[in-house]
Every structure is written in structure tokens, then in C-alpha cells.
Motif scaffolding. Sequence first.
Motif, short mmCIF file in Angstrom:
data_model
loop_
_atom_site.label_atom_id
_atom_site.label_comp_id
_atom_site.label_asym_id
_atom_site.label_seq_id
_atom_site.Cartn_x
_atom_site.Cartn_y
_atom_site.Cartn_z
N GLY A 49 19.29 -8.19 24.75
CA GLY A 49 18.30 -8.84 23.88
C GLY A 49 16.88 -8.39 24.20
O GLY A 49 16.05 -8.17 23.29
N TRP A 50 16.58 -8.23 25.46
CA TRP A 50 15.23 -7.78 25.83
C TRP A 50 14.97 -6.36 25.34
O TRP A 50 13.89 -6.04 24.85
N VAL A 51 16.02 -5.51 25.44
CA VAL A 51 15.88 -4.15 24.97
C VAL A 51 15.67 -4.12 23.47
O VAL A 51 14.85 -3.38 22.93
N CYS A 52 16.40 -4.94 22.74
CA CYS A 52 16.27 -4.97 21.28
C CYS A 52 14.91 -5.47 20.85
O CYS A 52 14.31 -4.97 19.88
N LEU A 53 14.40 -6.49 21.54
CA LEU A 53 13.08 -7.03 21.19
C LEU A 53 11.96 -6.07 21.52
O LEU A 53 10.93 -6.01 20.83
N SER A 54 12.14 -5.32 22.63
CA SER A 54 11.07 -4.42 23.05
C SER A 54 11.14 -3.06 22.36
O SER A 54 10.20 -2.28 22.45
N ALA A 55 12.25 -2.75 21.66
CA ALA A 55 12.37 -1.45 21.00
C ALA A 55 11.42 -1.39 19.82
O ALA A 55 11.30 -2.36 19.07
N PRO A 56 10.74 -0.25 19.60
CA PRO A 56 9.81 -0.15 18.48
C PRO A 56 10.54 -0.09 17.15
O PRO A 56 11.70 0.32 17.08
N GLY A 57 9.85 -0.52 16.06
CA GLY A 57 10.42 -0.45 14.73
C GLY A 57 10.40 0.98 14.21
O GLY A 57 9.90 1.90 14.86
N LEU A 58 10.99 1.16 13.03
CA LEU A 58 11.02 2.48 12.42
C LEU A 58 9.63 2.89 11.97
O LEU A 58 8.85 2.06 11.51
N ALA A 59 9.33 4.17 12.12
CA ALA A 59 8.03 4.69 11.69
C ALA A 59 8.05 4.93 10.18
O ALA A 59 9.02 5.48 9.65
N VAL A 60 6.97 4.52 9.49
CA VAL A 60 6.84 4.77 8.06
C VAL A 60 6.37 6.20 7.86
O VAL A 60 5.31 6.58 8.34
N GLU A 61 7.15 7.00 7.16
CA GLU A 61 6.79 8.38 6.89
C GLU A 61 6.57 8.56 5.39
O GLU A 61 7.45 8.29 4.59
N VAL A 62 5.37 9.03 5.02
CA VAL A 62 5.00 9.24 3.62
C VAL A 62 4.83 10.74 3.40
O VAL A 62 4.17 11.42 4.18
N LYS A 63 5.42 11.23 2.31
CA LYS A 63 5.31 12.65 1.97
C LYS A 63 4.74 12.80 0.57
O LYS A 63 5.19 12.13 -0.37
N VAL A 64 3.76 13.69 0.44
CA VAL A 64 3.13 14.00 -0.86
C VAL A 64 2.99 15.51 -0.97
O VAL A 64 3.09 16.23 0.03
N PRO A 65 2.76 16.05 -2.17
CA PRO A 65 2.58 17.51 -2.31
C PRO A 65 1.39 18.00 -1.49
O PRO A 65 0.33 17.35 -1.44
N THR A 66 1.58 19.14 -0.86
CA THR A 66 0.49 19.71 -0.05
C THR A 66 -0.51 20.47 -0.89
O THR A 66 -1.67 20.60 -0.50
N GLU A 67 -0.09 21.00 -2.04
CA GLU A 67 -0.99 21.75 -2.90
C GLU A 67 -1.68 20.80 -3.89
O GLU A 67 -1.10 19.82 -4.34
N PRO A 68 -2.96 21.11 -4.23
CA PRO A 68 -3.66 20.29 -5.23
C PRO A 68 -2.94 20.35 -6.58
O PRO A 68 -2.35 21.37 -6.94
N LEU A 69 -2.99 19.26 -7.32
CA LEU A 69 -2.38 19.19 -8.63
C LEU A 69 -3.45 19.32 -9.71
O LEU A 69 -4.64 19.04 -9.46
N SER A 70 -3.03 19.70 -10.90
CA SER A 70 -3.95 19.80 -12.03
C SER A 70 -3.22 19.37 -13.29
O SER A 70 -2.00 19.51 -13.39
N ALA A 71 -4.00 18.88 -14.25
CA ALA A 71 -3.45 18.45 -15.53
C ALA A 71 -4.50 18.65 -16.60
O ALA A 71 -5.68 18.35 -16.37
N PRO A 72 -4.11 19.15 -17.77
CA PRO A 72 -5.09 19.33 -18.86
C PRO A 72 -5.62 17.97 -19.33
O PRO A 72 -4.91 16.95 -19.29
N VAL A 73 -6.86 17.96 -19.77
CA VAL A 73 -7.46 16.74 -20.26
C VAL A 73 -6.66 16.21 -21.44
O VAL A 73 -6.19 16.97 -22.30
N GLY A 74 -6.46 14.88 -21.47
CA GLY A 74 -5.70 14.24 -22.54
C GLY A 74 -4.21 14.21 -22.32
O GLY A 74 -3.49 13.54 -23.07
N LYS A 75 -3.71 14.90 -21.31
CA LYS A 75 -2.28 14.93 -21.03
C LYS A 75 -1.92 13.89 -19.97
O LYS A 75 -2.74 13.08 -19.55
N THR A 76 -0.64 13.93 -19.51
CA THR A 76 -0.14 12.98 -18.52
C THR A 76 0.01 13.68 -17.18
O THR A 76 0.53 14.80 -17.10
N ALA A 77 -0.43 13.02 -16.13
CA ALA A 77 -0.31 13.53 -14.77
C ALA A 77 0.67 12.66 -14.00
O ALA A 77 0.65 11.43 -14.10
#
Length: 329
Positions: free
Chosen positions: A15-43
Motif C-alpha cells: 500500500g505504501w508503494v502504491c500511494l508513493s508511486a507517481p501517476g501517469l505523465a500527460v503527453e501531448v503531441k501536435v504537428p511540428t511544422e507550421p500550418l496554413s489555411a487560405p482565408v475563408g476556408k476551414t483549418a
Amino acid sequence: MAWLQGPFLCGALLGWVCLSAPGLAVEVKVPTEPLSAPVGKTAELTCSYSTSVGDNFALEWSFVQPGRPVSSSQPILYFTNGQLYPTGSKAERASLLQNPPTGGVATLKLTDVHPSDTGTYLCHVNNPPDFYTNGLGLINLTVLVPPNSPSCSQSGQTSVGGSAALRCSSSEGAPRPVYNWIRLGSSPTPPPGSMVQDEVSGQLILTNLSLASSGTYRCVATNQMGSASCELTLSVTEPSKGRVAGAVIGVLLGVLFLSVAVFCLIRFQKDRRKKPKETYGGSDLREDATAPGISEQTSVRAESNNGLLERPPSASTVTTTKSKLPMLV
């Protein structure tokens, strides 16, 4: 009870080990290259994450304008307690492709994009007790805008031999347009070096103008979304005769004035050299000076009798000067 101590200690330790163990790390991934969209369109801006989604799971999309710090971001929408809440100026055009976004993907959909939508978008996932990363992803979006009709202008001296500058600029366009000047018609090609243009600033420099430089010039502003142009007519004129005559008269008067000044200076130097340098002391006496009290007549006669025998002066040959001082009796 001794046999119970072993399992009890093992359970407490687990029980002590379970309480002291760290939670899962939140990992976020997004595109590394900049995005572009023509005016008036959907991004569509994709954000994926990995975490153990629980009751405290929360997701937020926010936006920050170019050149500003991330801390000044403004919320677009957020998801919490199983509900989606669009907010801010983009609320009517913002939504999530996955709703609820609890399956590991939360793609932001932004319709009818405006030039003001260009900037940085932040995908932030918060899922306590997973606090071991910031759970943040950044996406740069550029809204592509074709250049609008540029404005053309000119400045400088548009007479033969002069120089002129033609300028061209568009108030809209993303990415920033480049400018190219072309000369219309079948006029003779200007000599090399007489036309220099800057594609970034949109400026065309014309030097050593001639009558053949007259004509119509077109400026074309171009980027990957399209192009637009404007035209300008340049009229090169000959210098007026009045100006030429005035310039000639001015030059002649200047030469005449300079000649008079030089002549006067030379004459002054000559006169100065011819003038004798004579100085007389206050105690010096000239040999031909007349003694006080004797008139010039006596002096002249004395000079004429020089070389003759000295004779005592007679009353008729000596003239004395009567004193004007009153005599005391």
C-alpha cells in the motif's frame, strides 16, 4: 498471531508503494511544422494526448497573437465535467471534431478563417493526479491572404538628366508579397544600371532620365495566393529655356564677381609694395628745415648766397618775426 504479522507487513508495504508511486505523465503531441489555411476556408488543428482519463480530466484550446507571450493567451473553448464550452471571439467558428475528446484526440476545427486568426494555438490537457508534465502543445497557424490592389506613386525630378523613384505597396497579403516592375509598350530598352528595383520594398529607381524613359510602368504584387497590379505613367520633360538662361546668367555673374575680386586684390598688393616706408622720429631735424622766427625769404636768400663772402646782414635783408606776446613795462 505471529503468523499474521508477515501478510500484514506485506500488505502495508504494498500500500505504501502504491500511494508513493507517481501517476501517469500527460503527453501531448501536435504537428511540428507550421500550418496554413487560405482565408475563408476551414483549418483543422490536431492535438493528441496519452493519459488515464478520469473524472478530473479537462481540456482547453487557447490562442495568442503573433509576437505576444504565451501567458497572454485567450481561451477559445474548454471541456470539463463532460461538457464543451466554446468562448471568446472565435466561439461561433470553433468546435471539436471529437466530442467528447476523451479518446486521446482533440482536434480543433476553425471555420471561415480570418487574417486575424494567424497566430499560435495552445492545446492544454489537465488530468489530476497526472501532474508530471505540463501537458501543453503549441501549433502555429498562418492564414493565407492574396495581395490586394497595390498603390503606385512617384517622386523625384522628372526632367531630362534627373532621377525618379516609383513606389508600389499592398496593404494586405500573407505571406508578404514581392513586387516586380515592368515597362509596357515597345519603347527602347533603358541602358543597364539606369533601372534598379527592390522586390521587397517595391521601389524602382530610374536614373539619368531621357525622353525615351517616358511611358507606362506596371507594378505586380505576388504571393502564393495570387497577384494584383497597378500602373503609373511617367512623363519626362526637357528643362525649360528660362531655367537654362537663368543658370547661365548666374554662372557668368559669379565669374565676373570673382574676376573683380581677384583684380582688386592684385591691385591692392601692388600699391602696397610701391608705397615708401618713411618714418620720422620726433627729435630728428631736416637739413632744409626753416628755423623758427625766420621767414622763407631769408632762407632762400641765404641759400642763393652760398659760396660768397660772408657779409654782416643788413636791416633790409633780415626779417624778424615780431613776437605776438605783450610786453611788460
